[in-house]
Design a protein around this motif. Structure first.
Motif, PDB file in Angstrom:
ATOM      1  N   PHE A  20      39.531  44.032  35.923  1.00 22.97           N
ATOM      2  CA  PHE A  20      40.806  43.865  36.626  1.00 22.97           C
ATOM      3  C   PHE A  20      42.004  44.029  35.701  1.00 22.97           C
ATOM      4  CE2 PHE A  20      38.230  42.657  40.125  1.00 22.97           C
ATOM      5  CZ  PHE A  20      38.998  42.924  41.242  1.00 22.97           C
ATOM      6  N   ALA A  21      41.867  43.674  34.433  1.00 23.49           N
ATOM      7  CA  ALA A  21      42.957  43.915  33.476  1.00 23.49           C
ATOM      8  C   ALA A  21      43.198  45.414  33.338  1.00 23.49           C
ATOM      9  CB  ALA A  21      42.636  43.283  32.123  1.00 23.49           C
ATOM     10  N   ARG A  22      42.123  46.197  33.269  1.00 27.83           N
ATOM     11  CA  ARG A  22      42.275  47.663  33.205  1.00 27.83           C
ATOM     12  C   ARG A  22      42.836  48.197  34.513  1.00 27.83           C
ATOM     13  NH1 ARG A  22      36.878  47.826  31.892  1.00 27.83           N
ATOM     14  NH2 ARG A  22      36.508  49.339  33.563  1.00 27.83           N
ATOM     15  N   LEU A  23      42.311  47.710  35.638  1.00 30.01           N
ATOM     16  CA  LEU A  23      42.742  48.189  36.954  1.00 30.01           C
ATOM     17  C   LEU A  23      44.212  47.893  37.216  1.00 30.01           C
ATOM     18  CD1 LEU A  23      41.983  49.297  39.817  1.00 30.01           C
ATOM     19  CD2 LEU A  23      41.484  46.925  40.434  1.00 30.01           C
ATOM     20  N   LEU A  24      44.643  46.675  36.909  1.00 31.39           N
ATOM     21  CA  LEU A  24      46.006  46.237  37.228  1.00 31.39           C
ATOM     22  C   LEU A  24      47.002  46.473  36.096  1.00 31.39           C
ATOM     23  CD1 LEU A  24      45.025  42.883  38.974  1.00 31.39           C
ATOM     24  CD2 LEU A  24      45.534  45.089  40.061  1.00 31.39           C
ATOM     25  N   PHE A  43      43.259  34.134  37.712  1.00 36.93           N
ATOM     26  CA  PHE A  43      44.333  34.591  38.593  1.00 36.93           C
ATOM     27  C   PHE A  43      45.136  35.734  37.987  1.00 36.93           C
ATOM     28  CE2 PHE A  43      43.644  30.416  40.440  1.00 36.93           C
ATOM     29  CZ  PHE A  43      43.875  30.640  41.788  1.00 36.93           C
ATOM     30  N   TYR A  44      45.479  36.689  38.848  1.00 37.85           N
ATOM     31  CA  TYR A  44      46.342  37.821  38.506  1.00 37.85           C
ATOM     32  C   TYR A  44      47.493  37.850  39.505  1.00 37.85           C
ATOM     33  CZ  TYR A  44      42.570  39.553  35.598  1.00 37.85           C
ATOM     34  OH  TYR A  44      41.621  39.680  34.614  1.00 37.85           O
ATOM     35  N   ILE A  51      45.559  37.857  43.042  1.00 40.40           N
ATOM     36  CA  ILE A  51      44.116  38.062  43.130  1.00 40.40           C
ATOM     37  C   ILE A  51      43.492  36.869  42.418  1.00 40.40           C
ATOM     38  CG2 ILE A  51      42.158  39.457  42.355  1.00 40.40           C
ATOM     39  CD1 ILE A  51      43.721  40.951  44.437  1.00 40.40           C
ATOM     40  N   GLU A  52      42.502  36.243  43.065  1.00 39.56           N
ATOM     41  CA  GLU A  52      41.761  35.133  42.462  1.00 39.56           C
ATOM     42  C   GLU A  52      40.313  35.569  42.322  1.00 39.56           C
ATOM     43  OE1 GLU A  52      40.833  30.427  43.350  1.00 39.56           O
ATOM     44  OE2 GLU A  52      40.956  31.810  45.048  1.00 39.56           O
ATOM     45  N   LEU A  53      39.837  35.673  41.087  1.00 42.48           N
ATOM     46  CA  LEU A  53      38.428  35.946  40.839  1.00 42.48           C
ATOM     47  C   LEU A  53      37.705  34.606  40.771  1.00 42.48           C
ATOM     48  CD1 LEU A  53      38.735  38.653  38.027  1.00 42.48           C
ATOM     49  CD2 LEU A  53      38.663  38.984  40.513  1.00 42.48           C
TER      50      LEU A  53
END
Length: 134
Positions: A20-24, A43-44, A51-53
């Motif tokens: 998700f760090a790469r995606l966002l 959380f992002y 977004i909550e993983l």
């Protein structure tokens, strides 16, 4: 009411955080354990939504059961509300069924309550309200 966050069940926070760090194009802003639910969250922020993983920390947690049954993916949609108690009463009168009708402490400084998927077309819906400052 607004979309506060989407909850995504994951097998590994570490590998999902990397994805998700790469995606966002940004890092998460917090990890938080919710021991009562047997879960660790990440959380992002995405504008006004998040977004909550969710990673299970016990085999008995709702997330572990979800992963066993359905695999990784969207677990719930959370709507931010101004007054969670008013919304619970409004939705009960409208015929919705709750998993628990009493809000409890959730992640990210929220009071939370969940509607049963049987009454929301198979979607787990969370209502959340910022905890009042005491």
């Amino acid at each position: 009411m607004k979309i506060e966050h989407l909850g995504i069940a994951v097998k590994s926070l570490q590998s999902s955080d990397e994805l998700f760090a790469r995606l966002l194009g940004k890092e998460n802003y917090k990890h938080e354990a919710v021991e009562r639910e047997g879960v660790t969250t990440s959380f992002y922020e995405l504008g006004a939504s998040k977004i909550e993983l969710l990673e299970a920390t016990t085999s008995e947690s709702p997330i572990a059961k979800f992963l066993d049954k359905r695999g990784e993916g969207i677990h719930h949609i959370a709507f931010g509300v101004e007054n969670i108690y008013t919304e619970i009463e409004r939705l009960k009168k409208a015929g919705f069924i709750f998993i628990s009708e009493e809000p409890k402490d959730g992640a990210d400084n929220k009071l939370v309550v969940f509607l049963h998927p049987k009454s929301t077309n198979g979607i787990l819906v969370e209502l959340c309200q910022e905890k009042p400052v005491v």
